[in-house]
Design a protein around this motif. Structure first.
Motif, PDB file in Angstrom:
ATOM      1  N   LEU A  32      95.963 131.896   1.867  1.00 56.30           N
ATOM      2  CA  LEU A  32      95.786 130.698   2.849  1.00 56.30           C
ATOM      3  C   LEU A  32      95.610 131.217   3.966  1.00 56.30           C
ATOM      4  O   LEU A  32      95.198 130.959   4.962  1.00 56.30           O
ATOM      5  CB  LEU A  32      97.743 129.722   2.594  1.00 56.30           C
ATOM      6  N   ILE A  33      96.813 132.284   4.704  1.00 60.97           N
ATOM      7  CA  ILE A  33      96.739 133.048   5.906  1.00 60.97           C
ATOM      8  C   ILE A  33      94.441 133.805   5.842  1.00 60.97           C
ATOM      9  O   ILE A  33      94.316 133.763   7.561  1.00 60.97           O
ATOM     10  CB  ILE A  33      97.793 134.182   6.361  1.00 60.97           C
ATOM     11  N   ALA A  34      94.721 134.141   4.672  1.00 61.82           N
ATOM     12  CA  ALA A  34      92.776 134.751   5.587  1.00 61.82           C
ATOM     13  C   ALA A  34      92.609 133.828   5.027  1.00 61.82           C
ATOM     14  O   ALA A  34      91.660 133.541   6.314  1.00 61.82           O
ATOM     15  CB  ALA A  34      92.950 135.076   3.346  1.00 61.82           C
ATOM     16  N   LEU A  35      92.263 132.099   5.046  1.00 64.01           N
ATOM     17  CA  LEU A  35      91.442 131.395   5.186  1.00 64.01           C
ATOM     18  C   LEU A  35      91.658 130.963   6.461  1.00 64.01           C
ATOM     19  O   LEU A  35      90.726 130.812   6.923  1.00 64.01           O
ATOM     20  CB  LEU A  35      91.664 130.190   3.937  1.00 64.01           C
ATOM     21  N   ARG A  36      92.532 130.870   6.301  1.00 69.15           N
ATOM     22  CA  ARG A  36      93.108 130.240   8.505  1.00 69.15           C
ATOM     23  C   ARG A  36      92.332 130.924   9.107  1.00 69.15           C
ATOM     24  O   ARG A  36      91.456 131.031   9.873  1.00 69.15           O
ATOM     25  CB  ARG A  36      94.628 130.058   8.323  1.00 69.15           C
ATOM     26  N   HIS A  37      92.358 132.152   9.125  1.00 72.44           N
ATOM     27  CA  HIS A  37      92.006 133.785  10.275  1.00 72.44           C
ATOM     28  C   HIS A  37      90.489 133.645  10.357  1.00 72.44           C
ATOM     29  O   HIS A  37      89.826 133.717  10.877  1.00 72.44           O
ATOM     30  CB  HIS A  37      92.823 134.675  10.147  1.00 72.44           C
ATOM     31  N   TYR A 114     106.360 124.271   2.899  1.00 75.09           N
ATOM     32  CA  TYR A 114     105.873 125.263   3.967  1.00 75.09           C
ATOM     33  C   TYR A 114     104.475 125.296   3.577  1.00 75.09           C
ATOM     34  O   TYR A 114     103.745 125.116   4.986  1.00 75.09           O
ATOM     35  CB  TYR A 114     106.589 126.811   4.356  1.00 75.09           C
ATOM     36  N   PHE A 115     104.090 125.479   2.559  1.00 77.58           N
ATOM     37  CA  PHE A 115     102.551 125.895   2.940  1.00 77.58           C
ATOM     38  C   PHE A 115     101.658 125.383   2.493  1.00 77.58           C
ATOM     39  O   PHE A 115     100.371 125.253   3.486  1.00 77.58           O
ATOM     40  CB  PHE A 115     102.274 127.048   1.143  1.00 77.58           C
ATOM     41  N   LYS A 116     101.922 123.719   2.127  1.00 83.49           N
ATOM     42  CA  LYS A 116     101.690 122.417   1.978  1.00 83.49           C
ATOM     43  C   LYS A 116     100.826 121.895   3.691  1.00 83.49           C
ATOM     44  O   LYS A 116     100.545 121.473   4.037  1.00 83.49           O
ATOM     45  CB  LYS A 116     102.327 121.627   1.263  1.00 83.49           C
ATOM     46  N   TYR A 122      96.218 123.321   9.743  1.00 84.28           N
ATOM     47  CA  TYR A 122      95.181 123.916  10.009  1.00 84.28           C
ATOM     48  C   TYR A 122      93.636 123.562   8.996  1.00 84.28           C
ATOM     49  O   TYR A 122      92.516 124.065   9.496  1.00 84.28           O
ATOM     50  CB  TYR A 122      95.219 125.542   9.663  1.00 84.28           C
ATOM     51  N   LYS A 123      93.573 122.161   8.581  1.00 83.80           N
ATOM     52  CA  LYS A 123      92.905 121.712   7.770  1.00 83.80           C
ATOM     53  C   LYS A 123      91.827 122.599   6.537  1.00 83.80           C
ATOM     54  O   LYS A 123      90.825 123.022   6.765  1.00 83.80           O
ATOM     55  CB  LYS A 123      91.527 120.785   8.756  1.00 83.80           C
ATOM     56  N   LEU A 124      92.802 123.239   5.860  1.00 81.57           N
ATOM     57  CA  LEU A 124      92.281 123.931   5.677  1.00 81.57           C
ATOM     58  C   LEU A 124      91.650 123.950   3.729  1.00 81.57           C
ATOM     59  O   LEU A 124      90.838 123.927   3.356  1.00 81.57           O
ATOM     60  CB  LEU A 124      93.327 125.151   5.216  1.00 81.57           C
ATOM     61  N   LEU A 125      92.228 122.045   3.182  1.00 83.64           N
ATOM     62  CA  LEU A 125      91.970 122.013   2.399  1.00 83.64           C
ATOM     63  C   LEU A 125      90.428 121.597   1.844  1.00 83.64           C
ATOM     64  O   LEU A 125      89.936 121.328   1.016  1.00 83.64           O
ATOM     65  CB  LEU A 125      92.740 120.710   1.472  1.00 83.64           C
ATOM     66  N   GLU A 126      89.652 121.725   3.015  1.00 82.35           N
ATOM     67  CA  GLU A 126      88.131 120.832   3.034  1.00 82.35           C
ATOM     68  C   GLU A 126      87.491 121.856   2.417  1.00 82.35           C
ATOM     69  O   GLU A 126      86.554 121.958   2.268  1.00 82.35           O
ATOM     70  CB  GLU A 126      87.872 120.364   4.426  1.00 82.35           C
TER      71      GLU A 126
END
Length: 446
Positions: A32-37, A114-116, A122-126
């Motif tokens: 998740l932190i990888a995808l955010r960055h 926290y992860f959800k 950061y709208k990562l689910l898409e």
């Protein structure tokens, strides 16, 4: 004909000029932190392939054990009563902290939330492909194509797909494949044998004599949890490392089995009904082709990893979260920030030969200091210098807060001295350097 219908080749799922494509395996803490960055960087685009239907990795509690509905071993190893062994005040990513709450040592549901929340913020689910398992990653040999070919399987349709990426971020974790210790004549034992990855609740051990083998956080926490249910709890470990309540007997590690008992390293015989192995896990990357150049020795040492993360043979691949005995989520963040600067060309790595020489140097030092192979990636106090080095070179040193190390050390000492009570303690971060630690005032478990 059938194979051709079931197999589809996609060279680019999204074509964006001049952007490097990044593949991330797993939507747990590291993914998740990888995808955010990646999403925040205008020079990059990427996605996560996640084999379950949720974010959170091992922190998504699942009652069931064994295999899931797709015949794949259940990834989560969380048990129902699990609470963190570090205070939440130091567990968050570098610039995304856990929300305020009554407790510092929180349960698995709060970590999962926290992860959800992070993924939603950061709208990562898409950009996460759920129920999609990575079945093979290998260097791409097609000229003028991206460096990596990734084959995935949609678990609901069983369709396989090939994708091409410029870099790989491996975030599959290392708390799912059990390490099974060598116990002589183990098959002769007529009682029950469990590994902690299949432990969920203590009530199934009601009235039983249980040996818990291990001295890590899970062994200690589960032993304490079992006291109110089992007729007897024996913690089998190195006695000098365990300051346990009197209700829990401590013996040296078991080395051999009989029908109804075990023999310890010091020659004692202990009768029991259940052996619960809290013996840890091994590193496992079944989806990495041998062509990637990654090998795992004795399940505990990964070669060749430069700085314990970057594949020296193919430096556009990184394995996140390999160091252990660390404060994990902030370190994942450090590793990701550093690696993205590398793949963008803003940081230059040494040559392959130089990286391999550095890895060999570490190996010589390990042998000279008589450090076991299984501790090759064990950091402990080394984690802080490591994080600072990455931060200095990648330009985020302002995000490294000295107070995190101070709380980590204070919490570790408290955990050692009061394993049955420390999770009632409370931490308050005052500023970058200072904190307040209030110890639990409950009556200690005897």
């Amino acid at each position: 004909m059938l194979k051709s219908l079931l197999r589809k080749r996609i060279y680019e799922t999204k074509i964006v000029m001049n952007k490097k494509r990044v593949c991330i395996t797993g939507a747990g803490a590291a993914g998740l932190i990888a995808l955010r960055h990646v999403r925040e960087d205008p020079d990059l685009e990427g996605c996560i392939f996640e084999q379950t239907n949720s974010v959170g990795g091992i922190w998504k509690y699942v009652d069931k054990t064994g295999n899931d509905e797709y015949g794949i071993p259940i990834h989560s190893t969380a048990y129902k009563g699990l609470r963190t062994n570090l205070p939440k005040e130091i567990m968050g990513y570098l610039d995304y902290k856990f929300p305020d709450s009554e407790h510092s040592y929180i349960n698995h549901e709060e970590v999962f939330n926290y992860f959800k929340t992070f993924a939603d913020s950061y709208k990562l689910l898409e950009d996460i492909h759920f129920t999609t398992r990575v079945i093979n990653i290998q260097p791409n040999v097609i000229p003028e194509q991206p460096e990596w070919k990734v084959t995935t399987e949609n678990l609901t349709t069983r369709l396989t797909t090939e994708h091409f990426f410029d870099s790989i971020i491996v975030c599959n974790g290392h708390y799912t494949k059990p390490y099974l210790p060598n116990i002589t004549n183990l098959k002769s034992f007529k009682g029950e044998i469990f590994h902690s990855r299949d432990y969920r609740t203590p009530n199934i051990f009601l009235g039983k004599r249980v040996i818990v083998l291990g001295a890590g956080p899970s062994a200690i926490d589960i032993s304490i949890e079992l006291v109110e249910f089992a007729s007897q709890v024996i913690l089998s470990c190195n006695e000098s490392r365990c300051a346990m309540p009197n209700k829990i007997l401590i013996h040296s590690p078991v080395t051999s089995a009989k029908e109804n008992s075990f023999i310890t390293a010091t020659g004692n015989e202990i009768e029991c009904d259940v052996l619960l192995l809290c013996s840890g896990y091994v590193y496992d990357f079944p989806f990495l082709s041998p062509d990637c150049g990654i090998t795992v020795e004795e399940g505990k040492y990964i070669y060749p990893l430069y700085r314990h993360m970057i594949n020296a043979m193919f430096p556009t691949m990184i394995l996140i979260g390999i160091p252990f005995t660390v404060c994990p989520f902030p370190q994942f963040d450090c590793q990701i920030r550093y690696f993205l600067q590398v793949i963008k060309g803003k940081l230059t790595l040494p040559s392959k030969d130089e990286m391999l020489q550095e890895i060999k140097k570490e190996e010589r030092e390990r042998l000279e200091n008589k450090v076991p192979l299984k501790h090759s990636h064990k950091f402990g106090d080394k984690q802080w210098e490591y994080n600072i080095q990455l931060a200095k070179e990648a330009g985020f040193l302002n995000l490294i807060q000295p107070v995190i190390q101070k709380v980590y050390d204070r919490a570790g000492l408290r955990r050692l001295n009061a394993p049955a009570n420390y999770k009632h303690d409370h931490v308050t971060i005052i500023d970058r350097e200072t904190f307040e630690y209030v110890e639990d005032l409950h009556t200690p478990m005897k």
